[in-house]
Design a protein around this motif. Sequence first.
Motif, PDB file in Angstrom:
ATOM      1  N   SER A  54       0.583  -1.135   0.218  1.00  0.00           N
ATOM      2  CA  SER A  54      -0.401   0.016   0.280  1.00  0.00           C
ATOM      3  C   SER A  54       0.608   1.347   0.206  1.00  0.00           C
ATOM      4  CB  SER A  54      -0.259   0.294   1.185  1.00  0.00           C
ATOM      5  OG  SER A  54       0.180   0.066   2.340  1.00  0.00           O
ATOM      6  N   PHE A  55       2.241   0.780  -0.454  1.00  0.00           N
ATOM      7  CA  PHE A  55       3.192   1.843  -0.231  1.00  0.00           C
ATOM      8  C   PHE A  55       3.163   3.129  -1.289  1.00  0.00           C
ATOM      9  CE2 PHE A  55       7.668   3.057   0.860  1.00  0.00           C
ATOM     10  CZ  PHE A  55       7.515   4.240   0.936  1.00  0.00           C
ATOM     11  N   ALA A  56       1.946   3.867  -1.084  1.00  0.00           N
ATOM     12  CA  ALA A  56       1.839   5.446  -2.401  1.00  0.00           C
ATOM     13  C   ALA A  56       3.024   5.905  -3.338  1.00  0.00           C
ATOM     14  CB  ALA A  56       0.727   5.974  -2.623  1.00  0.00           C
ATOM     15  N   SER A  57       3.717   6.192  -2.206  1.00  0.00           N
ATOM     16  CA  SER A  57       5.157   6.878  -2.903  1.00  0.00           C
ATOM     17  C   SER A  57       6.227   6.179  -3.548  1.00  0.00           C
ATOM     18  CB  SER A  57       5.763   7.753  -1.331  1.00  0.00           C
ATOM     19  OG  SER A  57       4.939   8.244  -0.381  1.00  0.00           O
ATOM     20  N   ALA A  58       6.125   4.798  -2.894  1.00  0.00           N
ATOM     21  CA  ALA A  58       6.609   3.891  -3.783  1.00  0.00           C
ATOM     22  C   ALA A  58       5.894   3.933  -5.494  1.00  0.00           C
ATOM     23  CB  ALA A  58       7.007   2.733  -3.779  1.00  0.00           C
ATOM     24  N   TYR A  59       5.286   3.596  -5.717  1.00  0.00           N
ATOM     25  CA  TYR A  59       4.295   3.348  -6.916  1.00  0.00           C
ATOM     26  C   TYR A  59       4.398   5.320  -7.954  1.00  0.00           C
ATOM     27  CZ  TYR A  59       1.479  -0.632  -5.269  1.00  0.00           C
ATOM     28  OH  TYR A  59       1.339  -2.090  -5.020  1.00  0.00           O
ATOM     29  N   PHE A  60       4.365   6.090  -7.526  1.00  0.00           N
ATOM     30  CA  PHE A  60       4.685   7.228  -7.802  1.00  0.00           C
ATOM     31  C   PHE A  60       5.858   7.333  -8.569  1.00  0.00           C
ATOM     32  CE2 PHE A  60       5.292  11.939  -8.228  1.00  0.00           C
ATOM     33  CZ  PHE A  60       4.255  12.258  -8.367  1.00  0.00           C
ATOM     34  N   ASN A  61       6.947   7.714  -6.863  1.00  0.00           N
ATOM     35  CA  ASN A  61       8.275   7.180  -7.991  1.00  0.00           C
ATOM     36  C   ASN A  61       8.300   6.681  -8.849  1.00  0.00           C
ATOM     37  OD1 ASN A  61       8.372   9.557  -6.132  1.00  0.00           O
ATOM     38  ND2 ASN A  61       9.737   8.995  -4.514  1.00  0.00           N
ATOM     39  N   LYS A  62       8.296   5.010  -8.810  1.00  0.00           N
ATOM     40  CA  LYS A  62       8.639   4.313  -9.663  1.00  0.00           C
ATOM     41  C   LYS A  62       8.105   4.653 -11.116  1.00  0.00           C
ATOM     42  CE  LYS A  62       7.530  -0.838 -11.018  1.00  0.00           C
ATOM     43  NZ  LYS A  62       6.890  -1.376 -11.084  1.00  0.00           N
ATOM     44  N   GLY A  63       6.891   5.383 -11.168  1.00  0.00           N
ATOM     45  CA  GLY A  63       6.249   5.682 -12.154  1.00  0.00           C
ATOM     46  C   GLY A  63       7.236   7.220 -12.442  1.00  0.00           C
ATOM     47  N   ASN A  64       7.781   7.686 -11.885  1.00  0.00           N
ATOM     48  CA  ASN A  64       8.419   8.516 -12.053  1.00  0.00           C
ATOM     49  C   ASN A  64      10.033   8.163 -13.070  1.00  0.00           C
ATOM     50  OD1 ASN A  64       6.784  10.525 -10.842  1.00  0.00           O
ATOM     51  ND2 ASN A  64       8.776  11.484  -9.355  1.00  0.00           N
ATOM     52  N   ALA A  65      10.051   7.137 -12.204  1.00  0.00           N
ATOM     53  CA  ALA A  65      11.914   6.774 -12.555  1.00  0.00           C
ATOM     54  C   ALA A  65      11.220   5.950 -14.249  1.00  0.00           C
ATOM     55  CB  ALA A  65      12.086   5.451 -11.963  1.00  0.00           C
ATOM     56  N   LEU A  66      10.122   4.946 -14.523  1.00  0.00           N
ATOM     57  CA  LEU A  66       9.489   4.837 -15.856  1.00  0.00           C
ATOM     58  C   LEU A  66       9.213   5.643 -16.511  1.00  0.00           C
ATOM     59  CD1 LEU A  66       6.968   2.082 -14.372  1.00  0.00           C
ATOM     60  CD2 LEU A  66       9.075   1.695 -15.865  1.00  0.00           C
ATOM     61  N   VAL A  67       9.004   7.435 -16.277  1.00  0.00           N
ATOM     62  CA  VAL A  67       9.121   8.302 -17.232  1.00  0.00           C
ATOM     63  C   VAL A  67      10.568   8.773 -17.423  1.00  0.00           C
ATOM     64  CG1 VAL A  67       8.474  11.024 -17.385  1.00  0.00           C
ATOM     65  CG2 VAL A  67       7.103   8.987 -16.069  1.00  0.00           C
ATOM     66  N   ASN A  68      10.630   8.838 -16.548  1.00  0.00           N
ATOM     67  CA  ASN A  68      12.628   8.404 -17.513  1.00  0.00           C
ATOM     68  C   ASN A  68      13.284   7.926 -17.992  1.00  0.00           C
ATOM     69  OD1 ASN A  68      14.081  11.386 -16.108  1.00  0.00           O
ATOM     70  ND2 ASN A  68      13.091  10.296 -13.953  1.00  0.00           N
ATOM     71  N   LEU A  69      12.946   6.963 -18.699  1.00  0.00           N
ATOM     72  CA  LEU A  69      13.351   5.532 -19.086  1.00  0.00           C
ATOM     73  C   LEU A  69      12.350   5.533 -20.589  1.00  0.00           C
ATOM     74  CD1 LEU A  69      13.820   2.806 -16.967  1.00  0.00           C
ATOM     75  CD2 LEU A  69      15.486   4.016 -17.946  1.00  0.00           C
TER      76      LEU A  69
END
Length: 467
Positions: free
Chosen positions: A236-251
């Motif tokens: 349920s760690f929402a911040s981890a999903y959000f930052n993972k999303g940002n990393a995918l954007v960078n890729l």
Amino acid sequence: MEEEFEFGFTEDPKFSVERYEEMIRNHDQYFFDAQAFENIIDYYIEKNDPPKALQVVEYARNQHPFAAVFLIKQAQLLMVTNRASDAFEALDKAAMLEASDPDIYIIRGNLYESMERYSEALENYEKALQLADDTDEVLLHMAYVHQNMGEYEQAVVYLKRCLEQNMENQDALYELAFCYDVLDNQEESVQFYQQYIDNEPYSYAAWYNLGNAFTKLGLFEKAIDAYDYAILIKDSFASAYFNKGNALVNLEKYAEAIEVYRQTFEYEQPNADTYCAIGECYEKLEQMDEARAFYKKSVKMDSKLADAWFGIGVTLDFEERYFEALHFYKKALDLDLSNADYWFAIADAEYKLGHVEEAEKAYEKVVELNPVDVDAWLDYSSILYEQEKLAEAIEVMTQAIKNNPDAAELYYRMVAYLFAQGDYNEALNQLELALATDPEKHYILFDYLPQLQKNKVIIDIISRYTR
């Protein structure tokens, strides 16, 4: 004569509170032992009712005048109600009764810390360290003080000591990441969290901070792996999903990023930043209707989010709806006047609408705010060149080169302008500089002035560098 009842430690806290409230209602005088009073005070503290808790403290102190604990509780409550000098007084009285109680020095440290009297705060925390059994919170406070003093290296030392005492102190884990950030020392951050995880493989906070450190080093694949572990441990760690999303954007994995951003909605209320991030992904995928829909959701939730207003403008610009785009760009600019990207977009839209003067002014603003934006300098000079303001275009290029001495495209453009002005000697000098900077980009010159392809002198100079 008033009847006195005695209530002791056998009853549960709820019973103590009920009895206490009954006593107040009846204007009576019951006797409670120290533990019962502590329970009643804690009950009101948890209910966030400091005045009631302070009232209980008065009763407790009358019945137990030699118990330091009530003076300590009183000091704590006086501190949260901003009565610092009364709090100090209560602590001095407590110290006379029980000088070895670490809470006296912790609260006194807190008081000094809030008054920005940092050396006195540290002195008290040092005393608390010597007396307390659990020292992780004291060490965390000492780290905060060093941060406030701008001593981040020192703060790191205390945060590491804090984590040695309590591996699961989440605040210390996050503060440590913050300090490494300020010190711009992500390598050491990665090293620390990897070592930490060797001992505590199930610490979601450590995996999360490791992901953030990798992100800052531009190691996005590794960051995603770390975020995945954090999510595995705490789904349920929402911040981890959000930052993972940002990393995918960078890729540039925009479709995957959208899926991950959407997962945050399962664990927390949708927010403007996430809607905006999803909008940006759709924008990169050139799905402008979806992008605009998410940007609109974003500004509906937070009308002060400049990036979302800007995003709406970008989607309209893409559809060549420049007049409408300009309206949204300006809304973004109102919220963030010194954003060079917003000025650039405005300059471009004004130009496309044929508002040359407005475009010029906007480009002037872009290069003032971001003098290393090579494209802005080129576009700005281009507008001047088109209006046959050659001297001004050359002046702009001179400034551009001064700010970006390694940008070959600026030299080639300068060559084109100098030729157009008939200043052949200077043009050839600049051509040598351009070729010395980057010979491969000489095609830029011919893009601008195709007729120079027939100029034997120029072809000879170029072939010297490109052989």
